[in-house]
Design an enzyme around this catalytic site. Structure first.
Site, short mmCIF file in Angstrom:
data_model
loop_
_atom_site.label_atom_id
_atom_site.label_comp_id
_atom_site.label_asym_id
_atom_site.label_seq_id
_atom_site.Cartn_x
_atom_site.Cartn_y
_atom_site.Cartn_z
N SER A 168 0.84 -1.20 0.00
CA SER A 168 0.00 0.00 0.00
C SER A 168 0.88 1.25 0.00
CB SER A 168 -0.96 -0.03 1.19
OG SER A 168 -1.95 0.97 1.08
N ASP A 273 -9.67 -3.99 -6.03
CA ASP A 273 -9.05 -2.85 -5.36
C ASP A 273 -9.26 -1.61 -6.23
OD1 ASP A 273 -7.40 -0.98 -4.16
OD2 ASP A 273 -5.59 -2.21 -4.22
N HIS A 303 -8.29 -4.21 -1.49
CA HIS A 303 -7.01 -3.61 -1.15
C HIS A 303 -6.44 -4.29 0.10
CE1 HIS A 303 -3.92 -0.54 -1.28
NE2 HIS A 303 -4.08 -0.35 0.02
#
Length: 330
Positions: A168, A273, A303
């Site tokens: 991320s 995502d 995600h």
């Protein structure tokens, strides 16, 4: 890209979802507390992976947590050293720590199953420390690893087989740290980078992509939440800033250097995502620059799905193992 401008009225309250309150001095109050796990440095403890925390820059309160597989201690008579992963945690540049239980568990599993030494970096968070503070801390940690006399790294880590990894926002940090050190590899020796591992890397832009429009009400990372995280993190209010949008201006010219260095780059993502299209765009950009990219894009998910679904976490470990082994023999 869809060509559509980000809507001004988000479908959810991103501040409520993030559980943050803006303060008048530019800081935020984080209402949600994430559990931490202490390091486990005692070799007498029955754990397959040992860990310890060491300061890097005390003035910035940055440090690293080093993970060592117990098996390396048990086989200390052998001369074989282990590959090194330098890891940057996620959290939108705003949340979490290298001590957060969620990332501690992930780092333990990677260390054990991939049979590597792993260094997880504690970096400064936004908005108290906006970008590029996290990038500065990321690169400083690499130089610290190069010079430290820590016994675990000196005795068990093969610095000539180093991988920079993040998930991320940590994937964004890994990418930008890679760009920075690619132009000064001589200054990092004996640390030699073999590749970058970008898991669900956090990038953005002023225009919505198809996946962002399709998943506008996503439960994990709706685009309105990404908007707020970028507002809190970027040094200026420009969603097409190079820190956020790696494709702006045709991408960084340093990617040509990464191609010449022979680094391999693994990009992991899934079409559940909202960031999926940006991950695909980044992979395409690097490929067009001649970088050897390994794509691992899957259907569904969300995600950071590996933190929610154990089967996906195991699948990722297989992908990582294959990528590292292929990079070592390349």
């Amino acid at each position: 890209m869809s060509g559509q401008i980000a809507p001004s009225n988000p479908p959810v309250d991103p501040y409520q979802l993030l559980q943050i309150v803006l303060n008048s001095d530019g800081t935020i109050t984080r209402l949600r507390k994430f559990p931490n796990t202490p390091a486990t440095p005692d070799p007498n403890q029955p754990t397959p992976v040992l860990s310890k925390d060491i300061p890097v820059n005390q003035s910035n309160n940055t440090w690293v947590r080093i993970y060592l597989p117990r098996q390396a201690l048990d086989n200390s008579s052998t001369s074989t050293k282990l590959p090194l992963i330098v890891y940057y945690h996620g959290g939108g540049f705003v949340f979490y720590s290298a001590a957060s239980t969620e990332f501690q568990d992930s780092c333990v599993n990677m260390t054990k199953d991939l049979h590597v030494i792993l260094v997880s970096v504690e970096y400064r968070l936004a908005p108290e420390h906006r970008l590029p503070a996290a990038y500065d801390d990321a690169v400083e940690a690499l130089h610290w690893i190069k010079t430290t006399q820590d016994d675990w790294l000196r005795e068990y880590a093969d610095l000539s087989n180093t991988f920079i990894m993040g998930g991320s926002a940590g994937g964004n940090i890994a990418y930008h740290a890679g760009l920075r050190v690619a132009v000064e590899v001589d200054k990092l020796e004996p640390l030699v980078i073999k590749g970058l591992i970008l898991r669900h890397p956090f990038f953005g832009g002023s225009q919505r992509t198809e996946s962002e429009l399709r998943l506008v009400n996503d439960k994990i990372l709706p685009p309105s939440v990404s908007d707020v995280l970028w507002e809190l993190s970027l040094p200026i209010a420009d969603r097409d800033h190079e820190y956020s949008n790696p494709t702006v201006g045709g991408g960084s010219q340093i990617l040509e250097k990464i191609k010449l260095l022979g680094w391999r780059v693994l990009v992991v993502g899934c079409d559940g995502d909202p960031l999926f299209d940006r991950e695909v765009e980044l992979a395409k950009l690097m490929e067009e620059k001649g970088v050897l990219v390994v794509r691992h894009f899957s259907e569904g998910g969300c995600h950071g799905v590996e933190h929610f679904e154990p089967s996906k976490a195991k699948e990722l470990l297989v992908v990582l193992k294959d990528f590292i082994l292929a990079s070592l023999v390349a």
